[in-house]
Design an enzyme around this catalytic site. Structure first.
Site, PDB file in Angstrom:
ATOM      1  N   ASN A 135      29.016  46.141  30.564  1.00 49.85           N
ATOM      2  CA  ASN A 135      28.217  45.141  31.276  1.00 49.85           C
ATOM      3  C   ASN A 135      27.519  45.773  32.468  1.00 49.85           C
ATOM      4  O   ASN A 135      28.001  46.716  33.077  1.00 49.85           O
ATOM      5  CB  ASN A 135      29.099  43.970  31.734  1.00 49.85           C
ATOM      6  CG  ASN A 135      29.668  44.164  33.122  1.00 49.85           C
ATOM      7  OD1 ASN A 135      29.016  43.844  34.124  1.00 49.85           O
ATOM      8  ND2 ASN A 135      30.881  44.699  33.200  1.00 49.85           N
ATOM      9  N   PHE A 139      26.386  41.212  39.695  1.00 51.82           N
ATOM     10  CA  PHE A 139      26.771  40.122  40.603  1.00 51.82           C
ATOM     11  C   PHE A 139      25.843  38.911  40.500  1.00 51.82           C
ATOM     12  O   PHE A 139      25.258  38.462  41.495  1.00 51.82           O
ATOM     13  CB  PHE A 139      26.810  40.585  42.064  1.00 51.82           C
ATOM     14  CG  PHE A 139      27.902  41.551  42.409  1.00 51.82           C
ATOM     15  CD1 PHE A 139      28.925  41.848  41.520  1.00 51.82           C
ATOM     16  CD2 PHE A 139      27.919  42.172  43.661  1.00 51.82           C
ATOM     17  CE1 PHE A 139      29.933  42.753  41.852  1.00 51.82           C
ATOM     18  CE2 PHE A 139      28.927  43.066  44.008  1.00 51.82           C
ATOM     19  CZ  PHE A 139      29.928  43.362  43.105  1.00 51.82           C
ATOM     20  N   SER A 201      32.345  47.877  41.912  1.00 44.22           N
ATOM     21  CA  SER A 201      31.475  47.561  40.785  1.00 44.22           C
ATOM     22  C   SER A 201      30.411  48.632  40.640  1.00 44.22           C
ATOM     23  O   SER A 201      29.767  48.998  41.627  1.00 44.22           O
ATOM     24  CB  SER A 201      30.785  46.218  41.013  1.00 44.22           C
ATOM     25  OG  SER A 201      31.359  45.250  40.229  1.00 44.22           O
ATOM     26  N   ASN A 203      27.583  48.274  39.189  1.00 42.86           N
ATOM     27  CA  ASN A 203      26.272  47.687  38.886  1.00 42.86           C
ATOM     28  C   ASN A 203      25.469  47.221  40.085  1.00 42.86           C
ATOM     29  O   ASN A 203      24.401  46.643  39.927  1.00 42.86           O
ATOM     30  CB  ASN A 203      26.450  46.529  37.900  1.00 42.86           C
ATOM     31  CG  ASN A 203      27.060  47.012  36.596  1.00 42.86           C
ATOM     32  OD1 ASN A 203      26.634  48.030  36.063  1.00 42.86           O
ATOM     33  ND2 ASN A 203      28.068  46.317  36.110  1.00 42.86           N
ATOM     34  N   THR A 204      25.991  47.407  41.286  1.00 41.87           N
ATOM     35  CA  THR A 204      25.212  47.140  42.496  1.00 41.87           C
ATOM     36  C   THR A 204      24.993  48.488  43.161  1.00 41.87           C
ATOM     37  O   THR A 204      25.973  49.147  43.536  1.00 41.87           O
ATOM     38  CB  THR A 204      25.964  46.158  43.428  1.00 41.87           C
ATOM     39  OG1 THR A 204      26.059  44.904  42.763  1.00 41.87           O
ATOM     40  CG2 THR A 204      25.241  45.984  44.755  1.00 41.87           C
ATOM     41  N   LYS A 246      39.841  46.159  45.509  1.00 45.45           N
ATOM     42  CA  LYS A 246      39.719  46.530  44.082  1.00 45.45           C
ATOM     43  C   LYS A 246      39.035  47.883  43.961  1.00 45.45           C
ATOM     44  O   LYS A 246      37.936  48.079  44.495  1.00 45.45           O
ATOM     45  CB  LYS A 246      38.929  45.458  43.331  1.00 45.45           C
ATOM     46  CG  LYS A 246      38.842  45.718  41.829  1.00 45.45           C
ATOM     47  CD  LYS A 246      38.446  44.488  41.069  1.00 45.45           C
ATOM     48  CE  LYS A 246      38.317  44.755  39.579  1.00 45.45           C
ATOM     49  NZ  LYS A 246      37.970  43.543  38.838  1.00 45.45           N
ATOM     50  N   ASN A 275      38.491  48.530  38.365  1.00 46.39           N
ATOM     51  CA  ASN A 275      37.232  47.965  37.889  1.00 46.39           C
ATOM     52  C   ASN A 275      36.798  48.697  36.603  1.00 46.39           C
ATOM     53  O   ASN A 275      37.561  49.499  36.061  1.00 46.39           O
ATOM     54  CB  ASN A 275      36.174  48.082  38.998  1.00 46.39           C
ATOM     55  CG  ASN A 275      35.245  46.881  39.024  1.00 46.39           C
ATOM     56  OD1 ASN A 275      34.734  46.480  37.976  1.00 46.39           O
ATOM     57  ND2 ASN A 275      35.030  46.305  40.189  1.00 46.39           N
TER      58      ASN A 275
HETATM   59  C1  LIG Z   1      31.185  41.005  31.829  1.00 42.77           C
HETATM   60  C2  LIG Z   1      32.072  41.501  32.935  1.00 42.77           C
HETATM   61  C3  LIG Z   1      31.800  41.113  34.242  1.00 42.77           C
HETATM   62  C4  LIG Z   1      32.617  41.572  35.284  1.00 42.77           C
HETATM   63  N1  LIG Z   1      32.353  41.167  36.550  1.00 42.77           N
HETATM   64  C5  LIG Z   1      33.159  41.570  37.559  1.00 42.77           C
HETATM   65  C6  LIG Z   1      32.917  41.138  38.881  1.00 42.77           C
HETATM   66  O1  LIG Z   1      32.018  40.346  39.153  1.00 42.77           O
HETATM   67  N2  LIG Z   1      33.727  41.607  39.861  1.00 42.77           N
HETATM   68  C7  LIG Z   1      34.779  42.468  39.604  1.00 42.77           C
HETATM   69  O2  LIG Z   1      35.493  42.849  40.531  1.00 42.77           O
HETATM   70  N3  LIG Z   1      35.033  42.878  38.348  1.00 42.77           N
HETATM   71  C8  LIG Z   1      34.258  42.449  37.332  1.00 42.77           C
HETATM   72  N4  LIG Z   1      34.510  42.869  36.059  1.00 42.77           N
HETATM   73  C9  LIG Z   1      35.617  43.837  35.823  1.00 42.77           C
HETATM   74  C10 LIG Z   1      36.909  43.145  35.388  1.00 42.77           C
HETATM   75  O3  LIG Z   1      37.401  42.305  36.392  1.00 42.77           O
HETATM   76  C11 LIG Z   1      37.989  44.200  35.052  1.00 42.77           C
HETATM   77  O4  LIG Z   1      38.269  44.948  36.209  1.00 42.77           O
HETATM   78  C12 LIG Z   1      37.532  45.157  33.958  1.00 42.77           C
HETATM   79  O5  LIG Z   1      36.784  44.483  32.966  1.00 42.77           O
HETATM   80  C13 LIG Z   1      38.711  45.838  33.273  1.00 42.77           C
HETATM   81  O6  LIG Z   1      39.550  44.909  32.633  1.00 42.77           O
HETATM   82  P1  LIG Z   1      39.504  44.620  31.045  1.00 42.77           P
HETATM   83  O7  LIG Z   1      39.558  45.934  30.372  1.00 42.77           O
HETATM   84  O8  LIG Z   1      40.672  43.718  30.780  1.00 42.77           O
HETATM   85  O9  LIG Z   1      38.211  43.931  30.800  1.00 42.77           O
HETATM   86  C14 LIG Z   1      33.726  42.425  35.004  1.00 42.77           C
HETATM   87  C15 LIG Z   1      33.979  42.800  33.679  1.00 42.77           C
HETATM   88  C16 LIG Z   1      33.184  42.348  32.647  1.00 42.77           C
HETATM   89  C17 LIG Z   1      33.486  42.762  31.237  1.00 42.77           C
END
Ligand SMILES: Cc1cc2nc3c(=O)[nH]c(=O)nc-3n(C[C@H](O)[C@H](O)[C@H](O)COP(=O)(O)O)c2cc1C
Length: 408
Positions: A135, A139, A201, A203-204, A246, A275
């Site tokens: 992704n 934000f 993150s 992506n920012t 985080k 993350n």
């Molecule tokens: C589509 C998407 C959007 C995410 N948005 C955020 C976010 O806004 N803030 C954040 O701290 N982590 C965000 N994450 C990261 C997740 O909270 C998590 O740290 C990461 O996906 C790893 O966990 P997983 O393997 O169970 O998905 C996002 C992940 C995905 C897939």
């Protein structure tokens, strides 16, 4: 007596179960564009959150959770150690339904102080062969005021701790980032049980530079200063709001040391590891070339290494919320043994469907009982020593060495 024919087709209220609809729709969601499917899923959960009947039906189906998976930490009681990771319910619209599915806590956000649309679409891709997602949402957020209103509305319906994950608006220069975090904290802190400072993150642009010691210290001082001393949401009271940080899985071991030093000095309540990663190690196919953060199966080992390293360095004094690649109860258990006090999921829920949280809780309880642990806390970190140090070079493929690993 005359009955309208269509009425006979409507199930009686005790059989009315929105999740049966979700179960039926779930395979369809998998065929849609990933972001569209996500929006539909959240819309269903939001609808369920607004219906006492639907919430009761969900609870009947997914509760009770086994007592051994409950955790007390950071002054809070979590009915299950398995929670929802940030990004799934960014605007805090579906918390009651997520709790009713069996999640023991929900982290909303990332919330930015002002509303912003995020990156242009497409910005979310599935990699089913790897049980992964990429992704670059950037934000997308309704902003702190709107999310605070949403949290205030659902507060009394939510029997689990709620965390708010905060970030900065894209247009705010990095040197003014601390003001953004403080503003988000002021708006959301009163409705949260814990807050998460997201400096990881990918992506920012530039955000992850806020993990550097000096920048992080400035952000944490601003956030802790803005945290109200007393929690007022849902009648909870007493004690400062726990603030967690985080972290990225792409930090080198020495970056992690410097970050932990700041976190310990600022008395943060815990760390979230991790993350998404910018690494594409072990991932192939055209989808792997998409820009953004990778989550799911390929992140499992790396995030465990970071979690275990934090556990070792802090000697277990700082709770770790382990997140990254939990696709099964075995994975959740492995994360706990590596050093996680609580576990979060995102990608596993996307692939696993609505019963995922309850399945994990029950599977975990079985594994704890098998190994003679009567609660999660007793298993935390028992295998932390077995995990290799995070690489010195960020984003480099991880070789598990002698550790028996698996993300089944
Ligand atoms: C589509 C998407 C959007 C995410 N948005 C955020 C976010 O806004 N803030 C954040 O701290 N982590 C965000 N994450 C990261 C997740 O909270 C998590 O740290 C990461 O996906 C790893 O966990 P997983 O393997 O169970 O998905 C996002 C992940 C995905 C897939």
């Amino acid at each position: 007596m005359f009955r309208e024919p269509y009425l006979t087709a409507i199930p009686s209220t005790d059989k009315l179960d929105l999740m049966s609809i979700y179960d039926a729709i779930f395979p369809v969601l998998q065929t849609l564009d990933a972001e569209r499917a996500h929006r539909l899923g959240i819309a269903l959960l939001r609808a369920a959150s607004q219906s006492a009947l639907a919430l009761a039906a969900l609870r009947r189906r997914y509760e009770p959770l086994p007592g051994s998976v409950a955790v007390e930490t950071m002054g809070l009681r979590f009915p299950s150690c398995v929670g929802v990771a940030a990004g799934l319910d960014k605007d805090g619209e579906a918390i009651p339904a997520l709790a009713a599915l069996g999640f023991g806590f929900v982290e909303v956000g990332t919330v930015t102080p002002l509303p912003q649309p995020g990156n242009p679409r497409p910005r979310l891709w599935r990699l089913p062969a790897h049980r992964a997602l990429i992704n670059r949402m950037g934000f997308n957020s309704k902003g702190a005021e709107a999310v605070a209103r949403s949290l205030a509305r659902s507060r009394t319906l939510v029997p689990v701790p709620v965390g708010v994950n905060i970030g900065k608006n894209r247009n705010t220069p990095l040197e003014r980032a601390a003001e953004d975090y403080a503003a988000a904290m002021r708006a959301l802190g009163p409705w949260a049980d814990f807050a998460v400072v997201n400096v990881s993150s990918p992506n920012t642009p530039g955000l992850r530079r806020l993990q550097d010691a000096t920048a992080l210290a400035g952000v944490l001082d601003a956030v802790i200063g803005a945290a109200r001393p007393v929690r007022s949401g849902g009648g909870r009271d007493g004690g400062p709001l726990p603030v967690l940080v985080k972290v990225s899985p792409d930090l080198s071991a020495s970056d992690l040391d410097a970050l932990l030093d700041v976190c310990l000095k600022r008395r943060v309540a815990g760390l979230i590891a991790t993350n998404t990663t910018v690494s594409r190690a072990g991932v192939h196919g055209p989808a792997a070339r998409r820009p953004g953060g990778l989550s799911g199966g390929p992140l499992f080992q790396r995030s465990n290494q970071v979690g275990a390293a934090i556990y070792r360095r802090t000697r277990g004094r700082l709770p770790v919320i382990g997140v990254g690649g939990v696709m099964s109860a075995d994975d959740a258990y492995t994360k706990i043994k590596a050093g996680a006090t609580l576990v979060q999921v995102y990608t596993g829920f996307v692939y696993g469907g609505p019963g995922f949280a309850a399945r994990l809780a029950r599977g975990l309880a079985d594994r704890l009982a098998r190994d003679g642990f009567n609660r999660v806390a007793n298993a935390v970190g028992v295998e932390a020593a077995r995990w290799p140090e995070p690489d010195e070079r960020p984003g480099v493929p991880v070789t598990p060495g002698s550790v028996a690993l698996g993300s089944g």
